[in-house]
Design a protein around this motif. Structure first.
Motif, PDB file in Angstrom:
ATOM      1  N   ALA A  61       0.825  -1.213   0.000  1.00 30.22           N
ATOM      2  CA  ALA A  61       0.000   0.000   0.000  1.00 30.22           C
ATOM      3  C   ALA A  61       0.857   1.259   0.000  1.00 30.22           C
ATOM      4  CB  ALA A  61      -0.930  -0.010   1.216  1.00 30.22           C
ATOM      5  N   SER A  62       1.896   1.289   0.830  1.00 33.38           N
ATOM      6  CA  SER A  62       2.754   2.480   0.882  1.00 33.38           C
ATOM      7  C   SER A  62       3.512   2.685  -0.423  1.00 33.38           C
ATOM      8  CB  SER A  62       3.742   2.350   2.050  1.00 33.38           C
ATOM      9  OG  SER A  62       4.581   1.226   1.872  1.00 33.38           O
ATOM     10  N   SER A  63       3.929   1.586  -1.058  1.00 34.49           N
ATOM     11  CA  SER A  63       4.625   1.716  -2.336  1.00 34.49           C
ATOM     12  C   SER A  63       3.685   2.255  -3.413  1.00 34.49           C
ATOM     13  CB  SER A  63       5.178   0.361  -2.768  1.00 34.49           C
ATOM     14  OG  SER A  63       6.110  -0.132  -1.824  1.00 34.49           O
ATOM     15  N   GLY A  64       2.448   1.763  -3.432  1.00 40.76           N
ATOM     16  CA  GLY A  64       1.473   2.281  -4.394  1.00 40.76           C
ATOM     17  C   GLY A  64       1.143   3.738  -4.161  1.00 40.76           C
ATOM     18  N   ILE A  65       1.106   4.126  -2.878  1.00 35.86           N
ATOM     19  CA  ILE A  65       0.795   5.525  -2.559  1.00 35.86           C
ATOM     20  C   ILE A  65       1.920   6.446  -3.021  1.00 35.86           C
ATOM     21  CG2 ILE A  65       0.571   7.119  -0.612  1.00 35.86           C
ATOM     22  CD1 ILE A  65      -1.052   4.924   0.781  1.00 35.86           C
ATOM     23  N   ASN A  66       3.156   5.991  -2.910  1.00 42.75           N
ATOM     24  CA  ASN A  66       4.273   6.812  -3.397  1.00 42.75           C
ATOM     25  C   ASN A  66       4.154   7.085  -4.900  1.00 42.75           C
ATOM     26  OD1 ASN A  66       5.470   6.944  -0.865  1.00 42.75           O
ATOM     27  ND2 ASN A  66       6.682   5.094  -1.203  1.00 42.75           N
ATOM     28  N   LEU A  67       3.721   6.075  -5.632  1.00 43.86           N
ATOM     29  CA  LEU A  67       3.506   6.275  -7.062  1.00 43.86           C
ATOM     30  C   LEU A  67       2.315   7.191  -7.319  1.00 43.86           C
ATOM     31  CD1 LEU A  67       4.078   2.610  -8.295  1.00 43.86           C
ATOM     32  CD2 LEU A  67       5.664   4.538  -8.438  1.00 43.86           C
ATOM     33  N   ALA A  68       1.277   7.070  -6.487  1.00 49.78           N
ATOM     34  CA  ALA A  68       0.108   7.934  -6.652  1.00 49.78           C
ATOM     35  C   ALA A  68       0.459   9.392  -6.404  1.00 49.78           C
ATOM     36  CB  ALA A  68      -1.009   7.482  -5.716  1.00 49.78           C
ATOM     37  N   ILE A 188       5.754   5.325 -16.492  1.00 54.85           N
ATOM     38  CA  ILE A 188       6.464   6.061 -17.541  1.00 54.85           C
ATOM     39  C   ILE A 188       6.264   5.405 -18.905  1.00 54.85           C
ATOM     40  CG2 ILE A 188       8.172   6.910 -15.910  1.00 54.85           C
ATOM     41  CD1 ILE A 188      10.107   4.819 -16.889  1.00 54.85           C
ATOM     42  N   PHE A 189       5.993   4.096 -18.928  1.00 56.24           N
ATOM     43  CA  PHE A 189       5.732   3.435 -20.203  1.00 56.24           C
ATOM     44  C   PHE A 189       4.414   3.930 -20.782  1.00 56.24           C
ATOM     45  CE2 PHE A 189       7.057   0.106 -23.063  1.00 56.24           C
ATOM     46  CZ  PHE A 189       5.886  -0.265 -23.713  1.00 56.24           C
ATOM     47  N   SER A 190       3.443   4.218 -19.914  1.00 55.06           N
ATOM     48  CA  SER A 190       2.161   4.755 -20.397  1.00 55.06           C
ATOM     49  C   SER A 190       2.302   6.179 -20.909  1.00 55.06           C
ATOM     50  CB  SER A 190       1.124   4.707 -19.276  1.00 55.06           C
ATOM     51  OG  SER A 190       1.514   5.545 -18.191  1.00 55.06           O
ATOM     52  N   TRP A 193       6.547   5.278 -24.349  1.00 56.35           N
ATOM     53  CA  TRP A 193       7.220   3.984 -24.395  1.00 56.35           C
ATOM     54  C   TRP A 193       8.582   4.078 -25.072  1.00 56.35           C
ATOM     55  CZ3 TRP A 193       8.511   1.860 -29.083  1.00 56.35           C
ATOM     56  CH2 TRP A 193       7.865   2.374 -30.225  1.00 56.35           C
ATOM     57  N   ARG A 194       8.750   5.055 -25.973  1.00 55.31           N
ATOM     58  CA  ARG A 194      10.041   5.195 -26.644  1.00 55.31           C
ATOM     59  C   ARG A 194      11.127   5.644 -25.655  1.00 55.31           C
ATOM     60  NH1 ARG A 194       6.267   7.033 -30.395  1.00 55.31           N
ATOM     61  NH2 ARG A 194       6.343   5.962 -32.441  1.00 55.31           N
ATOM     62  N   LEU A 195      10.806   6.672 -24.871  1.00 52.85           N
ATOM     63  CA  LEU A 195      11.779   7.129 -23.875  1.00 52.85           C
ATOM     64  C   LEU A 195      12.045   6.054 -22.822  1.00 52.85           C
ATOM     65  CD1 LEU A 195      10.641  10.826 -23.302  1.00 52.85           C
ATOM     66  CD2 LEU A 195      12.596   9.990 -24.628  1.00 52.85           C
ATOM     67  N   THR A 196      11.031   5.250 -22.513  1.00 50.82           N
ATOM     68  CA  THR A 196      11.221   4.171 -21.549  1.00 50.82           C
ATOM     69  C   THR A 196      12.209   3.143 -22.064  1.00 50.82           C
ATOM     70  OG1 THR A 196       8.936   4.473 -20.783  1.00 50.82           O
ATOM     71  CG2 THR A 196      10.045   2.415 -20.194  1.00 50.82           C
ATOM     72  N   LEU A 197      12.103   2.784 -23.337  1.00 52.34           N
ATOM     73  CA  LEU A 197      13.042   1.831 -23.915  1.00 52.34           C
ATOM     74  C   LEU A 197      14.460   2.380 -23.942  1.00 52.34           C
ATOM     75  CD1 LEU A 197      10.928   0.396 -26.887  1.00 52.34           C
ATOM     76  CD2 LEU A 197      11.368  -0.642 -24.645  1.00 52.34           C
TER      77      LEU A 197
END
Length: 266
Positions: A61-68, A188-190, A193-197
């Motif tokens: 949950a805490s990891s998901g919240i950091n992304l949120a 970041i892929f969403s 995707w080019r910069l992610t690769l």
């Protein structure tokens, strides 16, 4: 038994298997080291599985919240760039309030995760130390003739504390970083995707360097633990015969000897 036997590692290594909570006996079977080590670690932690499950849920949950929070910060930037002033203020207010609520919830989940992992780690180390001490007492007299008391005490205290750090902070941080890595890549892929690769192209090089550095740190950590054990043994020998040291006026020599042993750990 040879000198400088790491009895703390022996209690959970491939040479020993657990029979009950307080008994450890030699096991002559040989197999996969990593698999048997995992089984030994699981044997120590399985009684705390309920705490670890709840702590893992809090970690996720805490990891998901950091992304949120990162996503909400992006929305705040978009609200500033919005051409409409009214919508800008409304979106900014909603984003700020949402960020505050999410941050409070994330703090609660982080506190839950840290508390439960710490409690579980303390209990695991308690179980390991009692089992290890019982196993040491079952050794033959020749083992005590060849092993120093200070070294054995250091193994029970310092080495077991190192395992506690592995069970609590190291394991939780590794899992947290892995979850955030997967979530960040998806985010970041969403976006692009080019910069992610392009970014992922440097991962193999970094991975090789990280693996070599990890092995180096592991070697250094083991040498430090051995040096601390030797210093503890030297201190124990000096303090146990302090009357002889005082009668010979060898306080300075004993202090210098202990200092040399401690310098080996730096």
């Amino acid at each position: 038994m040879g000198r400088n036997v790491d009895v703390c590692e022996a209690a959970t290594s491939t040479e020993f298997r657990s029979v009950s909570q307080n008994d450890v006996v030699p096991d002559n079977s040989r197999g996969s080291i990593s698999t048997l080590d995992f089984r030994a670690l699981w044997d120590l932690t399985r009684q705390e599985r309920h705490l670890l499950v709840v702590a893992t849920i809090g970690l996720i949950a805490s990891s998901g919240i950091n992304l949120a929070v990162i996503s909400l910060l992006g929305r705040m930037v978009d609200s500033f760039a919005s051409p409409s002033k009214n919508s800008n203020k409304d979106d900014l207010l909603v984003t700020v309030l949402t960020s505050a609520a999410v941050s409070l919830f994330g703090g609660a989940m982080t506190f839950l995760r840290m508390s439960l992992f710490t409690i579980a780690g303390e209990r695991v180390v308690f179980r390991l130390r009692t089992r290890l001490f019982s196993h040491i007492l079952d050794q033959e007299i020749a083992f005590f003739d060849e092993s120093r008391t200070g070294e054995l005490v250091s193994r029970i205290s310092d080495d077991c504390s190192a395992l506690q750090s592995t069970v609590t902070s190291s394991a939780s941080m590794a899992l947290s970083q892995a979850l955030q890595l997967v979530g960040s890549l998806a985010l970041i892929f969403s976006i692009s995707w080019r910069l992610t690769l392009v970014m992922l192209a440097v991962v193999p090089v970094v991975s090789v360097g990280a693996a070599r550095y990890g092995r180096y740190v592991m070697t250094i950590s083991r040498e430090v633990q051995d040096a601390v054990a030797a210093a503890t043994s030297a201190a124990e020998e000096t303090l146990s015969s302090v009357r002889t040291v005082r009668s010979l006026g060898a306080e300075a020599a004993a202090a210098a000897h202990y200092r040399e042993r401690m310098l080996d750990s730096l």
